[in-house]
Design a protein around this motif. Structure first.
Motif, PDB file in Angstrom:
ATOM      1  N   GLY A 297       0.803  -1.220   0.000  1.00 53.50           N
ATOM      2  CA  GLY A 297       0.000   0.000   0.000  1.00 53.50           C
ATOM      3  C   GLY A 297       0.836   1.270   0.000  1.00 53.50           C
ATOM      4  N   HIS A 298       0.223   2.405   0.367  1.00 53.75           N
ATOM      5  CA  HIS A 298       0.889   3.727   0.439  1.00 53.75           C
ATOM      6  C   HIS A 298       1.381   4.228  -0.906  1.00 53.75           C
ATOM      7  CE1 HIS A 298       0.911   3.605   4.824  1.00 53.75           C
ATOM      8  NE2 HIS A 298       1.289   2.361   4.720  1.00 53.75           N
ATOM      9  N   ARG A 299       0.575   4.028  -1.949  1.00 52.68           N
ATOM     10  CA  ARG A 299       1.013   4.465  -3.269  1.00 52.68           C
ATOM     11  C   ARG A 299       1.067   5.985  -3.371  1.00 52.68           C
ATOM     12  NH1 ARG A 299       1.345   0.146  -3.701  1.00 52.68           N
ATOM     13  NH2 ARG A 299      -0.272  -0.851  -4.944  1.00 52.68           N
ATOM     14  N   GLU A 300       2.078   6.491  -4.038  1.00 58.04           N
ATOM     15  CA  GLU A 300       2.202   7.928  -4.297  1.00 58.04           C
ATOM     16  C   GLU A 300       2.008   8.228  -5.786  1.00 58.04           C
ATOM     17  OE1 GLU A 300       6.031   8.809  -2.607  1.00 58.04           O
ATOM     18  OE2 GLU A 300       5.336   8.387  -0.569  1.00 58.04           O
ATOM     19  N   LEU A 301       1.758   7.182  -6.579  1.00 60.10           N
ATOM     20  CA  LEU A 301       1.565   7.340  -8.019  1.00 60.10           C
ATOM     21  C   LEU A 301       0.444   6.395  -8.455  1.00 60.10           C
ATOM     22  CD1 LEU A 301       5.312   7.230  -9.171  1.00 60.10           C
ATOM     23  CD2 LEU A 301       3.836   9.238  -9.182  1.00 60.10           C
ATOM     24  N   PRO A 302      -0.235   6.713  -9.576  1.00 59.54           N
ATOM     25  CA  PRO A 302      -1.330   5.846 -10.036  1.00 59.54           C
ATOM     26  C   PRO A 302      -0.798   4.576 -10.697  1.00 59.54           C
ATOM     27  CG  PRO A 302      -1.052   7.694 -11.537  1.00 59.54           C
ATOM     28  CD  PRO A 302      -0.073   7.910 -10.434  1.00 59.54           C
ATOM     29  N   ILE A 303      -0.263   3.677  -9.877  1.00 59.81           N
ATOM     30  CA  ILE A 303       0.357   2.453 -10.395  1.00 59.81           C
ATOM     31  C   ILE A 303      -0.170   1.259  -9.600  1.00 59.81           C
ATOM     32  CG2 ILE A 303       2.570   1.172 -10.287  1.00 59.81           C
ATOM     33  CD1 ILE A 303       3.903   3.799 -11.272  1.00 59.81           C
ATOM     34  N   GLU A 304      -0.549   0.194 -10.292  1.00 57.40           N
ATOM     35  CA  GLU A 304      -0.961  -1.042  -9.620  1.00 57.40           C
ATOM     36  C   GLU A 304      -0.257  -2.227 -10.260  1.00 57.40           C
ATOM     37  OE1 GLU A 304      -2.532  -1.227  -6.858  1.00 57.40           O
ATOM     38  OE2 GLU A 304      -3.100   0.900  -6.826  1.00 57.40           O
ATOM     39  N   ALA A 305      -0.066  -3.284  -9.489  1.00 55.22           N
ATOM     40  CA  ALA A 305       0.537  -4.489 -10.049  1.00 55.22           C
ATOM     41  C   ALA A 305      -0.560  -5.382 -10.629  1.00 55.22           C
ATOM     42  CB  ALA A 305       1.300  -5.236  -8.976  1.00 55.22           C
ATOM     43  N   SER A 306      -0.223  -6.096 -11.697  1.00 58.60           N
ATOM     44  CA  SER A 306      -1.192  -7.018 -12.296  1.00 58.60           C
ATOM     45  C   SER A 306      -1.261  -8.326 -11.512  1.00 58.60           C
ATOM     46  CB  SER A 306      -0.793  -7.330 -13.740  1.00 58.60           C
ATOM     47  OG  SER A 306      -0.373  -6.173 -14.392  1.00 58.60           O
TER      48      SER A 306
END
Lengths: 321, 186
Positions: free
Chosen positions: B143-152
């Motif tokens: 968690g704690h994302r600072e950018l619009p990025i997700e893992a597949s």
């Protein structure tokens, strides 16, 4: 590396560990030269001042290309067009450049010690791109990288340097660098061009005015450019130099069969080197040029990519994920 | 060079067996959702993404009997926080022994946190060519994302506080094989 590298003024002041670190940092940049897209944003927003008080083509282009491929901008000062011609002092010119807020100054000057002098007066990092007959540190680094690539090591090699050693900053930087790794040297050329200074430094240095004798058992042969303007002090006819000291295929056979031939450029075919040697399989001249880019990119990266004050408590090994 | 950060170990998040089982599952998911593995290539992000990518490729070989090429990416030159560190970062070579153009690339890393490493990795990847698709697989998403990025593909998602650090220890790079949750002590 224990301490942050602030300036690069000479090879003499670096430790073997620092040299090894710089060569390792150059490795990824060697590969980078083969990328289809040769442009990084690593130094975006940084400015490299190229202050060449003495004419230079290849070193200036190499530094400018290195800066550009890292994403930095350059400001250019060239001897012919500079206000030095109008009588401005070196320090005033350097301070003027500094006032335009570059992040480092790459500097070449015809006086030994000029880079050191400027570094003492400016806050920003200074990289010596050749000062008089003193040193040319990045040339020695790119030579070491080339040798290490081909031979797998730079330790304990037999290195023969042929030419005008007395006036050569390339020879001096190479002697300091390879000397720190236990290399043994044979300096070869007309006796008036063979200084005794390195023997005093406790390095393993032999002098010989006979090239056949000097090449025997050499692992690396560094051929220096004959600075024709120097041939007249005292007079030495050009054809005599060619006869006595040109590196020919026949002479190269006296060195080890896998001996490397290096030349800092610009190379005068038919003068200090026979074209067959220059284009032969033992010649490294073009690799030296490509490695020069890698070394200079690594150096600019190491010196100006990171901040000087704030330290990440977790250290450089931890990226942010 | 710099003061070593003091940390205390809080809990073990994964054992060696759990890491192995999770990677096997990820390999199955990747095969299932890739619509064929012919064009697939794995790129491990240095440092711990590299052994993970190699292990996933081995697991995929076990499932599909295919050789999926594996590369290595060093993202140091693409980091956005270089100006915040004082010591000299150690650079490593990126070794990508295949053309990236038109490849179906799967980036592999140990932990997904702010997303900044993934951003840097994508920049580095695009300097090498134009992949047809880029996805990402991670062992842990904390968690704690600072950018619009997700893992597949995610091995395990966990809740963490920003004082905590997820340490993936693999036998290729560390002395042991497990995932630990540690906390920074000031």
């Amino acid at each position: 590396m224990a301490e942050r590298l602030r300036d690069l003024l000479s090879i003499e002041e670096l430790t073997a560990e620092e040299i090894g670190f710089l060569l390792d940092e150059a490795k990824p940049f060697q590969e980078f030269q083969r990328y289809p897209l040769k442009k990084l944003a690593t130094l975006r927003g940084k400015t490299v001042a190229l202050a060449f008080f003495e004419a230079s083509t290849r070193t200036r282009i190499s530094f400018a290309t290195a800066a550009s491929r890292l994403g930095a901008d350059t400001m250019n000062l060239q001897a012919e067009a500079s206000s030095l011609k109008k009588g401005e002092s070196l320090l005033d010119t350097a301070r003027t450049l500094d006032a335009m807020k570059p992040d480092c100054i790459v500097m070449r000057h015809s006086s030994s010690g000029a880079a050191d002098f400027v570094a003492r007066h400016l806050e920003i990092p200074v990289i010596n791109a050749g000062d008089g007959t003193h040193e040319h540190p990045t040339q020695a680094l790119l030579d070491a990288l080339t040798i290490r690539d081909r031979r797998g090591k730079i330790e304990s090699l037999n290195v023969t340097i042929v030419g005008d050693i007395l006036h050569s900053r390339v020879a001096r930087s190479n002697l300091h660098l390879l000397g720190k790794f236990g290399c043994r040297f044979t300096l070869c050329g007309p006796p008036m061009w063979l200084p005794r200074e390195f023997e005093c430094l406790g390095k393993q240095v032999r002098r010989s005015s006979r090239i056949d004798d000097a090449l025997e058992g050499a692992d690396v042969v560094i051929v220096l450019r004959v600075q024709q303007e120097r041939l007249h002090e005292p007079a030495l006819p050009l054809d005599e130099y060619i006869l006595l000291y040109q590196l020919t295929p026949g002479r190269l056979k006296l060195a080890r069969p896998d001996a490397l031939v290096l030349h800092p450029g610009p190379m005068i075919r038919g003068l200090e080197i026979d074209p067959a040697v220059a284009d032969g399989p033992q010649s490294c001249v073009l690799e030296q040029v490509t490695n020069g880019l890698a070394v200079r990119m690594a150096l600019l990266f190491v010196m100006i990519a990171t901040g000087a004050e704030i330290d990440d408590a977790r250290g450089p090994a931890h990226a942010a994920h | 060079m710099f003061a070593r950060m003091r940390v205390v170990e809080k809990t073990q998040l994964m054992s060696a067996t759990e890491i192995d089982r999770t990677l096997q599952r990820l390999a199955h998911e990747i095969v299932e959702k890739s619509g064929g593995t012919a064009n697939l290539a794995l790129i491990g992000i240095r440092r711990r993404g590299v052994p993970l990518a190699q292990r996933i490729a081995r697991a995929m070989h076990g499932i599909e009997h295919v050789e999926v090429p594996v590369g290595t990416l060093d993202i140091t030159l693409y980091r956005d926080d270089l100006s915040k560190i004082a010591s000299h970062p150690v650079l490593h070579s990126s070794e990508i022994p295949f053309p990236v153009d038109d490849k179906d690339v799967l980036l592999v890393d140990d932990v997904l946190y702010t997303g900044r490493t993934a951003r840097a990795a994508m920049n580095g990847l695009f300097d090498l060519g134009r992949p047809s698709r880029v996805r990402m697989a991670v062992l842990i998403d904390r968690g704690h994302r600072e950018l619009p990025i997700e893992a597949s593909f995610v091995g395990r998602s966990i809740q963490t506080s920003s004082r905590e650090i997820v340490e993936v220890r693999l036998h290729e790079t560390d002395q042991e094989e497990r995932v630990m949750l540690v906390e920074r002590v000031e």
